[in-house]
Scaffold this motif. Structure first.
Motif, PDB file in Angstrom:
ATOM      1  N   VAL A 145       1.134  -1.140   0.011  1.00 10.63           N
ATOM      2  CA  VAL A 145      -0.020   0.016   0.006  1.00 10.63           C
ATOM      3  C   VAL A 145       0.825   1.283  -0.069  1.00 10.63           C
ATOM      4  O   VAL A 145       1.624   1.461   0.822  1.00 10.63           O
ATOM      5  N   ARG A 146       0.768   2.014  -1.041  1.00 10.63           N
ATOM      6  CA  ARG A 146       1.453   3.223  -1.106  1.00 10.63           C
ATOM      7  C   ARG A 146       0.720   4.528  -1.114  1.00 10.63           C
ATOM      8  O   ARG A 146      -0.238   4.654  -1.736  1.00 10.63           O
ATOM      9  N   ALA A 147       1.194   5.383  -0.260  1.00  2.20           N
ATOM     10  CA  ALA A 147       0.416   6.601  -0.328  1.00  2.20           C
ATOM     11  C   ALA A 147       0.795   7.557  -1.405  1.00  2.20           C
ATOM     12  O   ALA A 147       1.738   7.915  -1.673  1.00  2.20           O
ATOM     13  N   ARG A 148      -0.268   7.937  -2.247  1.00  2.00           N
ATOM     14  CA  ARG A 148       0.220   8.619  -3.532  1.00  2.00           C
ATOM     15  C   ARG A 148      -0.241  10.006  -3.424  1.00  2.00           C
ATOM     16  O   ARG A 148      -1.371  10.455  -2.901  1.00  2.00           O
ATOM     17  N   ALA A 149       0.215  11.003  -3.905  1.00  2.00           N
ATOM     18  CA  ALA A 149       0.079  12.525  -4.173  1.00  2.00           C
ATOM     19  C   ALA A 149      -0.728  12.559  -5.424  1.00  2.00           C
ATOM     20  O   ALA A 149      -0.651  11.785  -6.207  1.00  2.00           O
ATOM     21  N   ALA A 150      -1.414  13.672  -5.597  1.00  2.00           N
ATOM     22  CA  ALA A 150      -2.272  13.955  -6.828  1.00  2.00           C
ATOM     23  C   ALA A 150      -1.541  13.697  -8.274  1.00  2.00           C
ATOM     24  O   ALA A 150      -1.990  13.031  -9.204  1.00  2.00           O
ATOM     25  N   GLY A 151      -0.267  14.018  -8.116  1.00  2.00           N
ATOM     26  CA  GLY A 151       0.707  13.711  -9.518  1.00  2.00           C
ATOM     27  C   GLY A 151       1.097  12.230  -9.515  1.00  2.00           C
ATOM     28  O   GLY A 151       1.789  12.009 -10.513  1.00  2.00           O
ATOM     29  N   GLY A 152       0.899  11.519  -8.671  1.00  2.00           N
ATOM     30  CA  GLY A 152       1.259   9.788  -8.439  1.00  2.00           C
ATOM     31  C   GLY A 152       2.432   9.645  -7.645  1.00  2.00           C
ATOM     32  O   GLY A 152       2.747   8.516  -7.752  1.00  2.00           O
ATOM     33  N   GLY A 153       3.157  10.726  -7.372  1.00  2.00           N
ATOM     34  CA  GLY A 153       4.280  10.588  -6.684  1.00  2.00           C
ATOM     35  C   GLY A 153       4.050  10.031  -4.897  1.00  2.00           C
ATOM     36  O   GLY A 153       2.833  10.112  -4.652  1.00  2.00           O
ATOM     37  N   THR A 154       4.964   9.256  -4.408  1.00  2.00           N
ATOM     38  CA  THR A 154       4.720   8.810  -3.391  1.00  2.00           C
ATOM     39  C   THR A 154       5.059  10.069  -2.058  1.00  2.00           C
ATOM     40  O   THR A 154       5.870  10.722  -2.137  1.00  2.00           O
ATOM     41  N   VAL A 155       3.904   9.915  -1.234  1.00  2.00           N
ATOM     42  CA  VAL A 155       3.934  10.680  -0.133  1.00  2.00           C
ATOM     43  C   VAL A 155       4.628  10.313   1.108  1.00  2.00           C
ATOM     44  O   VAL A 155       4.177   9.635   1.907  1.00  2.00           O
ATOM     45  N   THR A 156       5.960  10.659   1.217  1.00  2.41           N
ATOM     46  CA  THR A 156       7.035   9.925   1.961  1.00  2.41           C
ATOM     47  C   THR A 156       6.755  10.164   3.395  1.00  2.41           C
ATOM     48  O   THR A 156       7.397   9.570   4.422  1.00  2.41           O
ATOM     49  N   ASN A 157       5.937  11.334   3.739  1.00  2.00           N
ATOM     50  CA  ASN A 157       5.896  11.831   5.077  1.00  2.00           C
ATOM     51  C   ASN A 157       4.598  11.438   5.734  1.00  2.00           C
ATOM     52  O   ASN A 157       4.065  11.903   6.633  1.00  2.00           O
ATOM     53  N   TYR A 158       3.841  10.618   5.057  1.00  5.83           N
ATOM     54  CA  TYR A 158       2.661   9.947   5.416  1.00  5.83           C
ATOM     55  C   TYR A 158       2.328   9.284   6.689  1.00  5.83           C
ATOM     56  O   TYR A 158       3.032   8.169   6.533  1.00  5.83           O
ATOM     57  N   THR A 159       1.678   9.834   7.650  1.00  2.00           N
ATOM     58  CA  THR A 159       1.827   8.857   9.037  1.00  2.00           C
ATOM     59  C   THR A 159       0.320   8.638   9.523  1.00  2.00           C
ATOM     60  O   THR A 159       0.096   8.608  10.666  1.00  2.00           O
TER      61      THR A 159
END
Length: 141
Positions: free
Chosen positions: A33-47
């Motif tokens: 499961v990967r948290a994604r930003a609107a542009g498709g990149g990974t949201v690395t600070n998602y907690t």
């Protein structure tokens, strides 16, 4: 010299749920499961925490998965599908709200490893007898 930095917080728009294309009932598989930003990149600070659901009502997996700072926006969970057919897994953070669903996982029954036949030791000609056939499936390790 002092410079002001303009930063924009990146928020989670959806989750990418990556599962294998095929699985066997009773055998655990890894799902990412990967948290994604609107542009498709990974949201690395998602907690945050996501709730998991599946179209396989008998599947086993953690109902909630919490992302920590060290996860960098990506978590891998173990899922065991228990119903034959085409199945999916969905991750949802209702607080954002954001969601994502895996592609279809083709879940099949384990292969047959052996057959056993049980019949009476003797029979009378012309008289029906009960015969039991048993297909022994491969037991997942």
């Amino acid at each position: 010299v002092t410079r002001a930095l303009n930063t924009t917080a990146v928020t989670v728009a959806s989750f990418a749920v990556t599962a294998p294309a095929a699985a066997t009932t009773g055998v655990p598989v890894n799902v990412t499961v990967r948290a994604r930003a609107a542009g498709g990149g990974t949201v690395t600070n998602y907690t945050g925490a996501v709730q998991l659901t599946s179209t396989d009502g008998a599947a086993t997996f953690p109902s909630s998965v919490t992302f920590t700072a060290g996860d960098n926006g990506v978590k891998t969970v173990s899922v065991t599908f228990n119903t034959v057919g085409s199945r999916t897994l969905t991750a949802t953070d209702a607080g954002i709200p954001a969601t994502g669903t895996s592609g279809a996982v083709s879940v099949s029954a384990p292969a047959v490893a052996s057959f056993g036949v049980t019949a009476p030791a003797s029979a009378t000609t012309g008289t029906p007898v009960a015969v039991v056939a048993d297909a022994g499936a491969v037991t997942p390790n």
